[in-house]
Design an enzyme around this catalytic site. Structure first.
Site, mmCIF file in Angstrom:
data_model
loop_
_atom_site.group_PDB
_atom_site.id
_atom_site.type_symbol
_atom_site.label_atom_id
_atom_site.label_comp_id
_atom_site.label_asym_id
_atom_site.label_seq_id
_atom_site.Cartn_x
_atom_site.Cartn_y
_atom_site.Cartn_z
ATOM 1 N N HIS A 156 0.843 -1.193 0.000
ATOM 2 C CA HIS A 156 0.000 0.000 0.000
ATOM 3 C C HIS A 156 0.873 1.234 0.000
ATOM 4 O O HIS A 156 1.840 1.318 0.743
ATOM 5 C CB HIS A 156 -0.910 0.023 1.226
ATOM 6 C CG HIS A 156 -1.731 1.269 1.306
ATOM 7 N ND1 HIS A 156 -2.857 1.465 0.539
ATOM 8 C CD2 HIS A 156 -1.569 2.402 2.019
ATOM 9 C CE1 HIS A 156 -3.360 2.654 0.803
ATOM 10 N NE2 HIS A 156 -2.602 3.260 1.689
ATOM 11 N N SER B 48 -7.575 3.645 9.853
ATOM 12 C CA SER B 48 -8.339 3.750 8.618
ATOM 13 C C SER B 48 -7.647 2.988 7.484
ATOM 14 O O SER B 48 -8.254 2.152 6.799
ATOM 15 C CB SER B 48 -8.501 5.233 8.271
ATOM 16 O OG SER B 48 -8.952 5.418 6.956
ATOM 17 N N ARG C 17 -14.705 12.744 9.466
ATOM 18 C CA ARG C 17 -13.456 13.396 9.875
ATOM 19 C C ARG C 17 -13.080 14.514 8.917
ATOM 20 O O ARG C 17 -12.551 15.545 9.313
ATOM 21 C CB ARG C 17 -12.324 12.353 9.941
ATOM 22 C CG ARG C 17 -12.444 11.408 11.133
ATOM 23 C CD ARG C 17 -11.561 10.180 10.966
ATOM 24 N NE ARG C 17 -10.194 10.555 10.658
ATOM 25 C CZ ARG C 17 -9.368 9.853 9.882
ATOM 26 N NH1 ARG C 17 -9.761 8.709 9.353
ATOM 27 N NH2 ARG C 17 -8.157 10.278 9.637
ATOM 28 N N LYS D 177 -8.625 -1.165 5.865
ATOM 29 C CA LYS D 177 -8.898 -1.487 4.462
ATOM 30 C C LYS D 177 -7.966 -2.584 3.953
ATOM 31 O O LYS D 177 -8.364 -3.474 3.214
ATOM 32 C CB LYS D 177 -8.777 -0.229 3.598
ATOM 33 C CG LYS D 177 -9.957 0.725 3.845
ATOM 34 C CD LYS D 177 -9.849 1.998 3.025
ATOM 35 C CE LYS D 177 -8.928 3.000 3.656
ATOM 36 N NZ LYS D 177 -9.473 4.338 3.852
ATOM 37 N N ASP E 237 -15.244 2.633 8.191
ATOM 38 C CA ASP E 237 -14.198 3.584 7.801
ATOM 39 C C ASP E 237 -14.725 4.594 6.798
ATOM 40 O O ASP E 237 -14.408 5.784 6.872
ATOM 41 C CB ASP E 237 -12.990 2.841 7.213
ATOM 42 C CG ASP E 237 -11.986 3.832 6.649
ATOM 43 O OD1 ASP E 237 -11.425 4.617 7.429
ATOM 44 O OD2 ASP E 237 -11.785 3.843 5.422
HETATM 45 N N1 URA Z 1 -6.164 7.774 3.895
HETATM 46 C C1 URA Z 1 -7.065 6.952 4.461
HETATM 47 O O1 URA Z 1 -7.455 5.952 3.869
HETATM 48 N N2 URA Z 1 -7.533 7.246 5.686
HETATM 49 C C2 URA Z 1 -7.137 8.325 6.370
HETATM 50 O O2 URA Z 1 -7.598 8.516 7.477
HETATM 51 C C3 URA Z 1 -6.206 9.181 5.770
HETATM 52 C C4 URA Z 1 -5.731 8.881 4.529
#
Ligand code: URA
Ligand code: CA
Length: 434
Positions: free
Chosen positions: A82, A183, A168, A187, A161
């Site tokens: 990632h 977060s 947020r 994923k 999320d």
């Molecule tokens: N990218 C994400 O997937 N989540 C965040 O909180 C910030 C950047």
């Protein structure tokens, strides 16, 4: 349990229990906890932080809020990579086939996404016929057979999320290390890989602008991954200037092919070898990063990496001949050079703004509805620290329209030429294996 008690507890700096974190995430996902309470807790977390245990619990609660991909039909330790995003980041296109060529299974779920260029899937679709609509069964079989496959995002992954990140975004609580780390990791974990390698970008073109914050974020994510049984490593890499030379979809496919042949840009090649080495190690195919790097260099030198790329393209319906003849990729109608107005050294290339210049040409999506032009983009001929003569081409613009004045101006405004050679930023700032 009452949400208000959880908010007050965090506000006063205490540690939340696993049950309290689950109560929040479950309630927020199903709508019994309203946005105002969730945003209040997010703000309390922003100021009071979370312990390692709380961070891991928050991550897993979000993972369990939706579907999880089951990759158990695929043999071996599946590893995913990632990147926290950057400009002209061609690494995924290179790493999939490169790492697969050493025998490590790469089962990748990718997206399209917004931004300067398309996501990995858009880029791959620059290859005629290439598609990512595989069934889970086809996906698993392909990874077992040739060690690499890319599938489009499907299912309802981490709905908690999605909801929390959107909240947020409008409540001033994005830039919190525990919230960002959970977060991103939720994923990745829901996507099913056994091991995860993270490329945390730092600098102008990155989400994290300072090295200190990038290191904190990387360490937080590595700890979460390892705490929940996914072997995780990270690097911090520079995103003060774009990576490689190509920014654009077909242009990046061509760049990836050249890198797999051993003729890619130095920085992209180095980043792929560094990340690739971590992937090979976390997958258990080498014991040291040095040993892994030797394996990767060997599959580039002996042509195996390029062969795997061809098999991968063919298996997903694309024309593998592009690997030998990149002119089969979509071609832009116009090529416009942007010459240096003076001699000197490249001082700065503002990654973000150069990415936006590519987007203005149509290389990326401004909104979800925008159409991408796969052929257009930019090729950078100079990087920070390079010497230039007046008239040398700094950039070639690949466009499908004649008037690119706006793009030319953006390029001039964001590539500075200075009299003395500047310090060249390190590409790999840190390796975090913890
Ligand atoms: N990218 C994400 O997937 N989540 C965040 O909180 C910030 C950047
Ligand atoms: Ca690139």
């Amino acid at each position: 349990m009452r949400m208000v008690d959880i908010i007050e507890k965090k506000r006063d700096g205490h540690e939340l229990t696993t049950e309290e974190i689950r109560f929040f995430i479950e309630g927020y996902t199903n709508g019994t906890i309203p946005d105002y309470q969730a945003s209040s807790l997010a703000m309390a977390i922003y100021f009071q932080d979370m312990s390692d245990r709380e961070r891991a619990d928050l991550t897993m609660a979000m993972v369990e809020s939706g579907d999880q991909i089951d990759l158990s039909a695929i043999d071996g330790v599946k590893v995913d990579k990632h990147s926290t995003g950057g400009v002209g980041d061609t690494t995924t296109l290179v790493l999939g086939p490169l790492v697969a060529a050493t025998g490590v299974p790469v089962a990748k779920m990718s997206g399209r996404g917004l931004g300067h260029t398309g996501g990995t899937i858009d880029k791959l679709e620059a290859i005629e016929g290439f598609h990512v609509e595989l069934t889970t069964k086809q996906f698993a079989k392909q990874v077992n057979d040739i060690k690499v496959a890319v599938i489009g995002q499907s299912g309802n992954l981490t709905p908690a999320d999605k909801k929390l990140y959107a909240l947020r975004d409008v409540t001033g609580t994005v830039s919190s290390i525990p919230l960002i780390a959970s977060s991103i990791m939720s994923k990745k974990i829901a996507a099913g890989s056994d091991a995860i390698v993270l490329d945390v970008k730092t600098g102008d073109g990155a989400f994290m602008k300072t090295k200190e914050d990038s290191i904190k974020l990387a360490k937080a994510m590595v700890k979460i991954g390892n705490a929940v049984g996914r072997k995780t490593m990270a690097i911090i890499s520079d995103m003060d200037q774009p990576l490689g030379a190509a920014i654009g979809n077909a242009l990046e496919v061509k760049e990836a092919i050249e890198t797999l042949q051993g003729n890619g840009p130095e920085d992209l090649t180095e980043l792929c070898l560094t990340l690739g080495s971590q992937m090979v190690v976390v997958a258990g195919h080498a014991t040291t990063l040095e040993e892994a790097r030797e394996q990767l260099k060997e599959v580039i030198a002996n042509g195996k990496a390029l062969d795997v790329f061809k098999q991968f393209v063919e298996a997903q319906g694309g024309n593998p001949a592009v690997a030998d003849d990149p002119s089969l990729l979509p071609q832009a109608k116009y090529k416009v050079e942007v010459p240096a107005k003076q001699a000197g050294f490249i001082g700065h290339i503002v990654a973000d703004e150069i990415g936006t210049a590519a987007m203005l040409l149509g290389a990326g999506r401004a909104t979800k509805e925008s159409e991408i032009d796969l052929a257009v983009g930019l090729m950078l001929h100079k990087k920070v620290g390079d010497a230039v003569e007046e008239g040398d081409s700094l950039v070639t613009i690949y466009a499908n329209r004649e008037d690119v004045q706006e793009v030319i101006e953006k390029i001039y405004a964001n590539i500075s030429i200075v009299d003395t050679k500047p310090a060249i930023p390190a590409l790999i700032e840190e390796v975090i294996t913890e």
